[in-house]
Scaffold this motif. Structure first.
Motif, PDB file in Angstrom:
ATOM      1  N   VAL A 221       3.123 102.358   1.803  1.00 45.81           N
ATOM      2  CA  VAL A 221       3.638 101.002   1.954  1.00 45.81           C
ATOM      3  C   VAL A 221       3.044 100.369   3.212  1.00 45.81           C
ATOM      4  O   VAL A 221       2.712 101.080   4.163  1.00 45.81           O
ATOM      5  N   CYS A 222       2.908  99.055   3.155  1.00 43.28           N
ATOM      6  CA  CYS A 222       2.423  98.330   4.321  1.00 43.28           C
ATOM      7  C   CYS A 222       3.493  97.351   4.765  1.00 43.28           C
ATOM      8  O   CYS A 222       4.031  96.619   3.944  1.00 43.28           O
ATOM      9  N   ILE A 223       3.772  97.349   6.034  1.00 44.72           N
ATOM     10  CA  ILE A 223       4.781  96.427   6.534  1.00 44.72           C
ATOM     11  C   ILE A 223       4.116  95.399   7.423  1.00 44.72           C
ATOM     12  O   ILE A 223       3.535  95.753   8.452  1.00 44.72           O
ATOM     13  N   PRO A 224       4.138  94.136   6.990  1.00 43.81           N
ATOM     14  CA  PRO A 224       3.379  93.117   7.701  1.00 43.81           C
ATOM     15  C   PRO A 224       3.971  92.807   9.062  1.00 43.81           C
ATOM     16  O   PRO A 224       5.173  92.897   9.262  1.00 43.81           O
ATOM     17  N   ARG A 225       3.062  92.427   9.950  1.00 44.69           N
ATOM     18  CA  ARG A 225       3.448  92.177  11.332  1.00 44.69           C
ATOM     19  C   ARG A 225       4.242  90.874  11.444  1.00 44.69           C
ATOM     20  O   ARG A 225       3.954  89.891  10.782  1.00 44.69           O
ATOM     21  N   GLY A 226       5.278  90.935  12.302  1.00 45.58           N
ATOM     22  CA  GLY A 226       6.011  89.720  12.635  1.00 45.58           C
ATOM     23  C   GLY A 226       6.892  89.170  11.521  1.00 45.58           C
ATOM     24  O   GLY A 226       7.378  88.054  11.606  1.00 45.58           O
ATOM     25  N   GLN A 227       7.077  89.948  10.475  1.00 44.79           N
ATOM     26  CA  GLN A 227       7.920  89.455   9.389  1.00 44.79           C
ATOM     27  C   GLN A 227       9.117  90.362   9.206  1.00 44.79           C
ATOM     28  O   GLN A 227       9.217  91.420   9.819  1.00 44.79           O
ATOM     29  N   ILE A 228      10.007  89.904   8.331  1.00 42.80           N
ATOM     30  CA  ILE A 228      11.169  90.741   8.019  1.00 42.80           C
ATOM     31  C   ILE A 228      10.925  91.388   6.670  1.00 42.80           C
ATOM     32  O   ILE A 228      10.677  90.703   5.677  1.00 42.80           O
ATOM     33  N   THR A 229      10.960  92.707   6.663  1.00 44.05           N
ATOM     34  CA  THR A 229      10.766  93.434   5.417  1.00 44.05           C
ATOM     35  C   THR A 229      12.075  94.101   5.029  1.00 44.05           C
ATOM     36  O   THR A 229      12.683  94.802   5.846  1.00 44.05           O
ATOM     37  N   GLY A 230      12.496  93.863   3.816  1.00 42.24           N
ATOM     38  CA  GLY A 230      13.737  94.484   3.341  1.00 42.24           C
ATOM     39  C   GLY A 230      13.430  95.737   2.551  1.00 42.24           C
ATOM     40  O   GLY A 230      12.464  95.790   1.798  1.00 42.24           O
ATOM     41  N   LEU A 231      14.263  96.773   2.757  1.00 41.52           N
ATOM     42  CA  LEU A 231      14.160  97.966   1.910  1.00 41.52           C
ATOM     43  C   LEU A 231      15.437  98.005   1.082  1.00 41.52           C
ATOM     44  O   LEU A 231      16.532  98.112   1.631  1.00 41.52           O
ATOM     45  N   ILE A 232      15.303  97.894  -0.232  1.00 37.00           N
ATOM     46  CA  ILE A 232      16.496  97.934  -1.073  1.00 37.00           C
ATOM     47  C   ILE A 232      16.400  99.082  -2.057  1.00 37.00           C
ATOM     48  O   ILE A 232      15.323  99.647  -2.283  1.00 37.00           O
ATOM     49  N   GLY A 233      17.549  99.385  -2.638  1.00 35.88           N
ATOM     50  CA  GLY A 233      17.602 100.468  -3.608  1.00 35.88           C
ATOM     51  C   GLY A 233      18.982 101.074  -3.588  1.00 35.88           C
ATOM     52  O   GLY A 233      19.732 100.882  -2.635  1.00 35.88           O
ATOM     53  N   PRO A 234      19.330 101.801  -4.654  1.00 34.60           N
ATOM     54  CA  PRO A 234      20.663 102.389  -4.721  1.00 34.60           C
ATOM     55  C   PRO A 234      20.870 103.488  -3.679  1.00 34.60           C
ATOM     56  O   PRO A 234      19.907 103.971  -3.092  1.00 34.60           O
ATOM     57  N   SER A 235      22.116 103.883  -3.444  1.00 34.25           N
ATOM     58  CA  SER A 235      22.428 104.943  -2.477  1.00 34.25           C
ATOM     59  C   SER A 235      21.603 106.184  -2.761  1.00 34.25           C
ATOM     60  O   SER A 235      21.417 106.558  -3.921  1.00 34.25           O
ATOM     61  N   GLY A 236      21.123 106.817  -1.710  1.00 34.14           N
ATOM     62  CA  GLY A 236      20.414 108.074  -1.882  1.00 34.14           C
ATOM     63  C   GLY A 236      18.984 107.901  -2.341  1.00 34.14           C
ATOM     64  O   GLY A 236      18.330 108.868  -2.704  1.00 34.14           O
ATOM     65  N   CYS A 237      18.460 106.664  -2.321  1.00 32.93           N
ATOM     66  CA  CYS A 237      17.098 106.478  -2.803  1.00 32.93           C
ATOM     67  C   CYS A 237      16.080 106.793  -1.731  1.00 32.93           C
ATOM     68  O   CYS A 237      14.885 106.816  -1.985  1.00 32.93           O
ATOM     69  N   GLY A 238      16.533 106.992  -0.478  1.00 34.71           N
ATOM     70  CA  GLY A 238      15.600 107.374   0.583  1.00 34.71           C
ATOM     71  C   GLY A 238      15.239 106.244   1.523  1.00 34.71           C
ATOM     72  O   GLY A 238      14.373 106.407   2.380  1.00 34.71           O
ATOM     73  N   LYS A 239      15.909 105.090   1.402  1.00 31.17           N
ATOM     74  CA  LYS A 239      15.489 103.962   2.250  1.00 31.17           C
ATOM     75  C   LYS A 239      15.808 104.203   3.724  1.00 31.17           C
ATOM     76  O   LYS A 239      14.980 103.918   4.587  1.00 31.17           O
ATOM     77  N   THR A 240      16.984 104.777   4.003  1.00 38.25           N
ATOM     78  CA  THR A 240      17.294 105.082   5.401  1.00 38.25           C
ATOM     79  C   THR A 240      16.363 106.177   5.930  1.00 38.25           C
ATOM     80  O   THR A 240      15.880 106.110   7.059  1.00 38.25           O
ATOM     81  N   THR A 241      16.090 107.159   5.089  1.00 37.91           N
ATOM     82  CA  THR A 241      15.175 108.233   5.489  1.00 37.91           C
ATOM     83  C   THR A 241      13.811 107.667   5.852  1.00 37.91           C
ATOM     84  O   THR A 241      13.222 108.019   6.880  1.00 37.91           O
ATOM     85  N   LEU A 242      13.315 106.746   5.016  1.00 32.32           N
ATOM     86  CA  LEU A 242      12.020 106.140   5.285  1.00 32.32           C
ATOM     87  C   LEU A 242      12.051 105.382   6.612  1.00 32.32           C
ATOM     88  O   LEU A 242      11.154 105.507   7.443  1.00 32.32           O
ATOM     89  N   LEU A 243      13.145 104.619   6.808  1.00 34.78           N
ATOM     90  CA  LEU A 243      13.284 103.849   8.047  1.00 34.78           C
ATOM     91  C   LEU A 243      13.214 104.773   9.257  1.00 34.78           C
ATOM     92  O   LEU A 243      12.565 104.475  10.262  1.00 34.78           O
ATOM     93  N   ARG A 244      13.906 105.921   9.138  1.00 30.26           N
ATOM     94  CA  ARG A 244      13.951 106.842  10.271  1.00 30.26           C
ATOM     95  C   ARG A 244      12.624 107.548  10.514  1.00 30.26           C
ATOM     96  O   ARG A 244      12.438 108.179  11.548  1.00 30.26           O
ATOM     97  N   CYS A 245      11.712 107.477   9.525  1.00 25.31           N
ATOM     98  CA  CYS A 245      10.385 108.053   9.751  1.00 25.31           C
ATOM     99  C   CYS A 245       9.591 107.214  10.729  1.00 25.31           C
ATOM    100  O   CYS A 245       8.730 107.723  11.434  1.00 25.31           O
ATOM    101  N   PHE A 246       9.862 105.909  10.742  1.00 24.35           N
ATOM    102  CA  PHE A 246       8.984 105.002  11.474  1.00 24.35           C
ATOM    103  C   PHE A 246       9.047 105.206  12.983  1.00 24.35           C
ATOM    104  O   PHE A 246       8.160 104.776  13.695  1.00 24.35           O
ATOM    105  N   ASN A 247      10.126 105.794  13.514  1.00 22.65           N
ATOM    106  CA  ASN A 247      10.066 106.202  14.922  1.00 22.65           C
ATOM    107  C   ASN A 247      10.326 107.700  15.075  1.00 22.65           C
ATOM    108  O   ASN A 247      10.700 108.163  16.131  1.00 22.65           O
ATOM    109  N   ARG A 248      10.133 108.413  13.981  1.00 20.92           N
ATOM    110  CA  ARG A 248      10.252 109.877  13.955  1.00 20.92           C
ATOM    111  C   ARG A 248      11.592 110.360  14.496  1.00 20.92           C
ATOM    112  O   ARG A 248      11.696 111.451  15.050  1.00 20.92           O
TER     113      ARG A 248
END
Lengths: 294, 258
Positions: free
Chosen positions: B29-56
């Motif tokens: 995935v690519c997250i564009p600079r200076g914008q707001i990117t939403g991560l959506i999906g049902p519970s347990g789909c991994g969106k929080t996990t992915l978010l937490r990868c971005f600062n390890r």
């Protein structure tokens, strides 16, 4: 309408009965404590005075006061906590904040739990073997304190871990996400918010250290020793000492014709010392609690 | 980091396991600079996990294993020379429940500065300035300028959450990760936080995980839909909601499951 049925009446009777049983058990628990305290104080009353505290035992333990055993107990408790607290608290910080679940931490935790359950006479033998004989410290305040430290350390580790674990994980997350290291997180957030629990756990070990007789009997306590009265520094680290618990044992069972009030007076002072320290712990806890709110 | 990347964050074939459970599967995935990117999906789909990868930060939560690549500002964050401390300075996170530290408002705002500088290099005037700047940026300065010494945990939830955002700003982050930042707040407060996000966009790249599809629609410029650890679709937000390309996306935003 809404009249009471036979079934409801039975239920209500059971309810009253249950409540009665729970209440009486509670009273049954408190009662002996009050009786013991009252009885001790009543028996000790004729002898309790400042002189009793500040005089050495005399006339073959049949007269005088409890100065040297009291000071001995204070030394042992204080030195043992000075040894056990840093080791115990820091080990608990490691286990709770740094260590990942692994075979190593499982072994350590198991050891902590088991060490806490070892009978005190076993600690006594260990202290005799390891400190007195092997390390050539000899029977002394230092050896006895180290033995008591070994005995209290597992409990300090357990209570400290509990205090640390009660700090919400969200505080740690807040720190990590501004790039704080683990140590910064511990120093700025975890410790300030768990210090009351840690201190309480440590202070509660005073009563255990002060009350134990077995571990010090082989490692540093003596039957009788006179020291300079009123001098707080009358014992040296490598001296042997008297202690309250051992003194109480001696004059109650080993020496004939001890006046009745003497052992009771000793018991009251021992109990008073422990209660005083526990009261300090409670006050400290209340004070520190009032400063943190979440 | 020689050429400024047009993407703030870029992942390539990112896989993540919690023990034996695979929580992320081949995410690119690519997250564009200076914008707001939403991560959506049902519970347990991994969106929080992915978010937490971005600062390890994931790695602080126990047994986590990852493969694949994540570039933040053009830098591979799994490269050996990357310091997690510097990374997290640049990539801050805001949580579901506001988590101000149980110290004063003032100390909360400068907590990051304190953590990152030697005590002797801190000047009171600099700190005061940083506090005013950060609180002004999140719109709290007028409300709190006379109450900087009150305990942060005694503020209203909305103020607490804004404070948690303000706490990141003195570190001059590039990216702010938000994990359902409004789910503990009421309607009014949610609206205020969303407004704040829109004013912060541009200066910061914002990635927001949300359960609330309407919220994703209101605040995000781009939106990614995740399902069972996979990235199903990423598009401009209005496109994703109006003309989803994938049938699973369509079913989710229609509310047929999740």
């Amino acid at each position: 309408m809404f009249e009471i049925s036979a079934h409801t009446r039975r239920k209500r009777r059971a309810e009253l009965l249950a409540r009665g049983i729970f209440l009486s058990m509670t009273l049954l628990m408190v009662l002996p404590l009050l009786l013991i305290l009252g009885f001790l104080i009543w028996k000790a009353l004729p002898i309790l005075s400042l002189d009793f505290i500040l005089d050495n035992p005399s006339k073959g333990m049949r007269a005088g006061g409890i100065w040297s055993p009291l000071l001995g107990s204070i030394y042992l408790v204080f030195i043992s906590l000075v040894i056990a607290t840093p080791i115990g608290v820091l080990a608990a910080v490691y286990l709770n904040e740094y260590a990942r679940e692994s075979w190593f931490t499982r072994v350590v935790n198991l050891a902590v739990v088991n060490l806490a359950g070892v009978p005190s006479i076993v600690h006594a033998l260990f202290g005799l073997g390891a400190f007195v004989l092997f390390m050539h410290i000899g029977k002394s305040i230092l050896a006895a304190s180290m033995t008591l430290a070994i005995m209290t350390m597992p409990v300090i580790i357990a209570s400290t871990k509990e205090a640390l674990a009660s700090v919400p994980i969200s505080f740690r997350e807040a720190c990590w996400n501004v790039g704080a290291t683990r140590w910064q997180t511990i120093r700025h957030v975890v410790l300030p918010n768990s210090i009351s629990g840690i201190l309480t756990g440590v202070i509660l070990q005073v009563s255990r250290a002060a009350g134990e007789t077995a571990p010090i009997m082989f490692t540093g306590a003596v039957f009788f020793k006179a020291i300079e009265e009123g001098n707080l520094f009358a014992y040296g680290l490598f001296d042997q000492c008297m202690t309250l618990s051992m003194h109480l044992f001696t004059i109650s069972t080993q020496v004939p014709d001890v006046p009745d009030a003497l052992p009771y007076g000793t018991a009251v002072v021992l109990l008073g010392m422990v209660l005083l320290v526990n009261a300090v712990a409670i006050v400290l806890r209340v004070y520190l609690r009032s400063r943190k709110k979440w | 980091m020689s050429t400024p990347a047009q993407h703030s964050i870029e992942t390539r074939d990112l896989n993540l396991w919690y023990g034996d459970f695979q929580a992320l599967k081949g995410i690119s995935v690519c997250i564009p600079r200076g914008q707001i990117t939403g991560l959506i999906g049902p519970s347990g789909c991994g969106k929080t996990t992915l978010l937490r990868c971005f600062n390890r930060i994931n790695e602080r939560y126990g047994d986590v294993r990852t493969t694949g690549e994540i570039d933040v500002l053009g830098q591979n964050i799994y490269a050996p020379e990357v310091s997690l401390i510097e990374l997290r300075k640049a990539v801050g996170m805001v949580f579901q429940r506001p988590n101000p530290l149980p110290i004063s408002v003032y100390e909360n705002v400068i907590f990051g500065i304190r953590v990152h500088s030697e005590r002797k290099n801190l000047k009171k005037s600099d700190l005061d300035e940083a506090v005013e700047k950060a609180l002004s940026e999140v719109g709290l300065w007028e409300d709190l300028k006379d109450r900087l010494n009150v305990r942060a945990t005694s503020l209203q939830l909305e103020q607490q959450q804004k404070l948690c955002i303000a706490r990141l700003l003195p570190l001059k982050p590039d990216i702010i990760l938000m994990d359902e930042p409004c789910s503990a707040l009421d309607v009014e407060a949610t609206l205020h936080i969303e407004d704040l996000m829109l004013t912060l966009a541009g200066r910061y790249t914002i990635v927001i995980v949300t359960h609330n599809m309407a919220q994703a629609r209101r605040v995000s410029h781009e939106c990614s839909f995740m399902l069972m650890g996979e990235m199903v679709e990423t598009a401009r937000t209005q496109d994703l909601f109006l003309t989803p390309r994938d049938a699973r996306t369509a079913d989710y935003i229609e509310g047929r499951y999740g």
